[in-house]
Scaffold this motif. Sequence first.
Motif, PDB file in Angstrom:
ATOM      1  N   ARG A 147       0.828  -1.203   0.000  1.00  0.00           N
ATOM      2  CA  ARG A 147       0.000   0.000   0.000  1.00  0.00           C
ATOM      3  C   ARG A 147       0.864   1.256   0.000  1.00  0.00           C
ATOM      4  N   CYS A 148       1.966   1.216   0.734  1.00  0.00           N
ATOM      5  CA  CYS A 148       2.867   2.372   0.773  1.00  0.00           C
ATOM      6  C   CYS A 148       3.620   2.518  -0.552  1.00  0.00           C
ATOM      7  N   LEU A 149       4.053   1.383  -1.109  1.00  0.00           N
ATOM      8  CA  LEU A 149       4.758   1.420  -2.387  1.00  0.00           C
ATOM      9  C   LEU A 149       3.841   1.913  -3.508  1.00  0.00           C
ATOM     10  N   TYR A 150       2.541   1.602  -3.386  1.00  0.00           N
ATOM     11  CA  TYR A 150       1.575   1.939  -4.432  1.00  0.00           C
ATOM     12  C   TYR A 150       1.524   3.443  -4.712  1.00  0.00           C
ATOM     13  N   VAL A 151       1.824   4.247  -3.701  1.00  0.00           N
ATOM     14  CA  VAL A 151       1.727   5.707  -3.851  1.00  0.00           C
ATOM     15  C   VAL A 151       2.674   6.224  -4.933  1.00  0.00           C
ATOM     16  N   THR A 152       3.824   5.563  -5.107  1.00  0.00           N
ATOM     17  CA  THR A 152       4.820   6.070  -6.057  1.00  0.00           C
ATOM     18  C   THR A 152       5.172   5.092  -7.184  1.00  0.00           C
ATOM     19  N   ALA A 153       4.864   3.816  -7.037  1.00  0.00           N
ATOM     20  CA  ALA A 153       5.287   2.821  -8.035  1.00  0.00           C
ATOM     21  C   ALA A 153       4.366   2.831  -9.256  1.00  0.00           C
ATOM     22  N   PRO A 154       4.874   2.459 -10.432  1.00  0.00           N
ATOM     23  CA  PRO A 154       4.044   2.392 -11.644  1.00  0.00           C
ATOM     24  C   PRO A 154       2.950   1.331 -11.506  1.00  0.00           C
ATOM     25  N   PRO A 155       1.777   1.575 -12.093  1.00  0.00           N
ATOM     26  CA  PRO A 155       0.671   0.620 -11.977  1.00  0.00           C
ATOM     27  C   PRO A 155       0.999  -0.791 -12.451  1.00  0.00           C
ATOM     28  N   GLU A 156       1.721  -0.915 -13.570  1.00  0.00           N
ATOM     29  CA  GLU A 156       2.051  -2.250 -14.081  1.00  0.00           C
ATOM     30  C   GLU A 156       2.827  -3.058 -13.047  1.00  0.00           C
ATOM     31  N   GLN A 157       3.809  -2.435 -12.428  1.00  0.00           N
ATOM     32  CA  GLN A 157       4.607  -3.108 -11.408  1.00  0.00           C
ATOM     33  C   GLN A 157       3.743  -3.510 -10.228  1.00  0.00           C
ATOM     34  N   MET A 158       2.844  -2.631  -9.812  1.00  0.00           N
ATOM     35  CA  MET A 158       2.017  -2.915  -8.644  1.00  0.00           C
ATOM     36  C   MET A 158       1.071  -4.083  -8.902  1.00  0.00           C
ATOM     37  N   ALA A 375      -3.373  27.799 -20.971  1.00  0.00           N
ATOM     38  CA  ALA A 375      -3.915  26.527 -20.497  1.00  0.00           C
ATOM     39  C   ALA A 375      -3.304  25.353 -21.258  1.00  0.00           C
ATOM     40  N   LEU A 376      -3.199  25.483 -22.579  1.00  0.00           N
ATOM     41  CA  LEU A 376      -2.626  24.390 -23.384  1.00  0.00           C
ATOM     42  C   LEU A 376      -1.151  24.179 -23.046  1.00  0.00           C
ATOM     43  N   GLN A 377      -0.430  25.245 -22.856  1.00  0.00           N
ATOM     44  CA  GLN A 377       0.988  25.115 -22.489  1.00  0.00           C
ATOM     45  C   GLN A 377       1.134  24.375 -21.160  1.00  0.00           C
ATOM     46  N   MET A 378       0.268  24.742 -20.207  1.00  0.00           N
ATOM     47  CA  MET A 378       0.325  24.073 -18.907  1.00  0.00           C
ATOM     48  C   MET A 378      -0.047  22.599 -19.029  1.00  0.00           C
ATOM     49  N   ALA A 379      -1.066  22.292 -19.825  1.00  0.00           N
ATOM     50  CA  ALA A 379      -1.498  20.905 -19.980  1.00  0.00           C
ATOM     51  C   ALA A 379      -0.411  20.056 -20.636  1.00  0.00           C
ATOM     52  N   ILE A 380       0.225  20.600 -21.675  1.00  0.00           N
ATOM     53  CA  ILE A 380       1.302  19.864 -22.360  1.00  0.00           C
ATOM     54  C   ILE A 380       2.459  19.623 -21.393  1.00  0.00           C
ATOM     55  N   HIS A 381       2.816  20.638 -20.623  1.00  0.00           N
ATOM     56  CA  HIS A 381       3.918  20.502 -19.672  1.00  0.00           C
ATOM     57  C   HIS A 381       3.561  19.492 -18.575  1.00  0.00           C
ATOM     58  N   ALA A 382       2.342  19.590 -18.034  1.00  0.00           N
ATOM     59  CA  ALA A 382       1.920  18.690 -16.956  1.00  0.00           C
ATOM     60  C   ALA A 382       1.931  17.236 -17.419  1.00  0.00           C
ATOM     61  N   TYR A 383       1.461  16.993 -18.642  1.00  0.00           N
ATOM     62  CA  TYR A 383       1.390  15.619 -19.148  1.00  0.00           C
ATOM     63  C   TYR A 383       2.772  15.084 -19.501  1.00  0.00           C
ATOM     64  N   SER A 384       3.600  15.916 -20.121  1.00  0.00           N
ATOM     65  CA  SER A 384       4.893  15.431 -20.618  1.00  0.00           C
ATOM     66  C   SER A 384       5.910  15.210 -19.505  1.00  0.00           C
ATOM     67  N   GLU A 385       5.767  15.925 -18.375  1.00  0.00           N
ATOM     68  CA  GLU A 385       6.762  15.770 -17.311  1.00  0.00           C
ATOM     69  C   GLU A 385       6.525  14.528 -16.449  1.00  0.00           C
ATOM     70  N   VAL A 386       5.395  13.894 -16.625  1.00  0.00           N
ATOM     71  CA  VAL A 386       5.120  12.660 -15.879  1.00  0.00           C
ATOM     72  C   VAL A 386       5.937  11.526 -16.490  1.00  0.00           C
ATOM     73  N   PRO A 387       6.628  10.720 -15.681  1.00  0.00           N
ATOM     74  CA  PRO A 387       7.401   9.592 -16.235  1.00  0.00           C
ATOM     75  C   PRO A 387       6.515   8.677 -17.075  1.00  0.00           C
ATOM     76  N   ALA A 388       7.089   8.106 -18.114  1.00  0.00           N
ATOM     77  CA  ALA A 388       6.302   7.300 -19.059  1.00  0.00           C
ATOM     78  C   ALA A 388       5.519   6.194 -18.375  1.00  0.00           C
ATOM     79  N   SER A 389       6.098   5.570 -17.352  1.00  0.00           N
ATOM     80  CA  SER A 389       5.419   4.455 -16.677  1.00  0.00           C
ATOM     81  C   SER A 389       4.180   4.908 -15.918  1.00  0.00           C
ATOM     82  N   GLY A 428       1.513   4.674 -21.072  1.00  0.00           N
ATOM     83  CA  GLY A 428       2.848   4.301 -20.596  1.00  0.00           C
ATOM     84  C   GLY A 428       3.948   4.610 -21.587  1.00  0.00           C
ATOM     85  N   GLN A 429       3.621   5.277 -22.713  1.00  0.00           N
ATOM     86  CA  GLN A 429       4.617   5.607 -23.706  1.00  0.00           C
ATOM     87  C   GLN A 429       4.633   7.120 -23.942  1.00  0.00           C
ATOM     88  N   GLY A 430       5.623   7.557 -24.709  1.00  0.00           N
ATOM     89  CA  GLY A 430       5.669   8.977 -25.084  1.00  0.00           C
ATOM     90  C   GLY A 430       6.805   9.687 -24.394  1.00  0.00           C
TER      91      GLY A 430
END
Length: 430
Positions: A147-158, A375-389, A428-430
Motif C-alpha cells: 500500500r505504501c509502495l503503491y503511492v509512487t510505483a508504476p501501476p504495471e509493477q504494482m 492553459a494548453l501550455q500548462m497541460a502539455i507541460h503537466a502531461y509530458s513531465e510525468v514519467p512514461a510508466s 505508458g509511452q511517449g
Amino acid sequence: MIDRGLPELVEALQACCTISALRAHRQARGWSRPEVVTRLAALAEERGQPPFRGTREQLRTWEDLGTRPRERAVKLLCALYEASPSDLGLDAAALPPAPAAAPAPQRPEAAHDRAERTRRAINRTLATTTVSPGELDLLDERLHNLRCLYVTAPPEQMIELLLADLDDIQALAAERQPAAAQSRLSELTAIASTLVADAMMKLGRLPEAQRWYGTARLAADDAGNPELRARVRVQAAMLPYYYGPLLAAAQLAREARLLSRGRPGPTAVFAVAAEARSLARLGDRDNAKAAIRLVQDLFDHCQDTPQDDAWAFPERRLWLYLSGAHTALGQTAQARHAQQQALSLYPEGHTGIDPALLRLEEAMCLVMDHSPTEALQMAIHAYSEVPASHRTAILGARAQDVIDILPAQLQSGRPARQLAEMLALPAGQG
C-alpha cells in the motif's frame, strides 16, 4: 543461532493444537508456507544445489497429511529449522505404520467412546485447517508495505506484486478456516483486489478493472466490515467518474456515504468528497455545494492519516477532490486554492499521477478564465513531465477534458494537436 525458546514453543503448539512437528516448527517462527518455500529455494541456491522446486501445496501435505518428502527436501528442512529429522517428525520411525490386518469383529463401541472419538476428530480438523495469527500478521504487513509502495510505483509493477500476494491469501482462504480468520482473509482480499482494480483503471484496462472491483466488493461484503464495504465502493466510483457513466459514480459514492453513516473518519470523508465532485460534474450544483460543506466539516473532526499509504485519505487527496468539484462548478478561484493547497503537500519533485491531475485541472480553470493558450501550455507541460510508466489512460482522460472545453477554433490549432498526438500514444509511452 536457534532461539532457546523455540523448542518450548514448538512443543506447546503441538500439545495445544494437535498439529505435526513440522507445522509447529514453521508456526513457532511465524512463517507462512509460501515464505518457507522461498527460504528453502534460497537455501538450496546458497549451498550450490539444484533448484528447489517444492510448492506450498507440497509443504501442506508434508505438514498435515504425514507425507514424507524426499531425502534432499528433508535435509533442507532440517537445515532451515536447525533440527533433526526426528525433531521434525520426518525420520522413518515417525512415518505412519503400514495398514494392519482387519481386526476381529467387536462389540459396537459405547456411545461415550464414539462421542469422544468424534470430538477429537473435529479438534484435529480445526487445528490442521487453522491459519496461524503469525501468518495473518505477515500477510497484513506485506500488504501494508505494498500500500505504501503503491503511492509512487508504476501501476504495471504494482499489479504483479499485488497478484503475488493475492495468490498467497487465496491459498489460505481456500482452506476451511474459523470465522475470525476467514473474515480477516476476506478483508485482505478486498484491499488487494481494490488496488489491482485501481491500477488497471489507471492503465485503461476498463473491463478488467470493472471485474476486479466486483471481486473486491464480494470480498468486502463477505468480511462484513461496514467501513471496508464503504471504502471499496467509493474506490470503485473512480472508474465511472473518469470513464462514465457519471451517474454510477455518484450512486456508488452515495452508497459509501450511507454505509459509513456519517461517522468522522477517512472513509466517510472520501465518500462525501467523491460524491461532491461527481454531483458537480453532473450539474447538480446545490447538492454538490452541500457535499463540499459536509466534507470539510467531517475532515475537521477526522484524525490525520498517513501520506504514504494508498489506503489512507490524507489532506492532499481531499484537496484533489475539492479541486475537481470546484473546477466542475466553474468556481475557478476556489479550485485554484484547492490545487495550491494540494500541491504544497506533495514532496518536492513528486511527479506522480495526482499532481499532474491537479495541474490539468488548473489548465481547465485557465480555459474558463479566458487564457486558453496558457492553459494548453500548462497541460502539455503537466502531461509530458510525468514519467512514461505513470503516463496512463486516466491521465489522458483528464488531459482530453482540457481539449474538450477549448473554444472550437482552438481545438484544431497546433498546441491542441500537439497535446492530442501525445494522448494518442499507448498508455505508458511517449
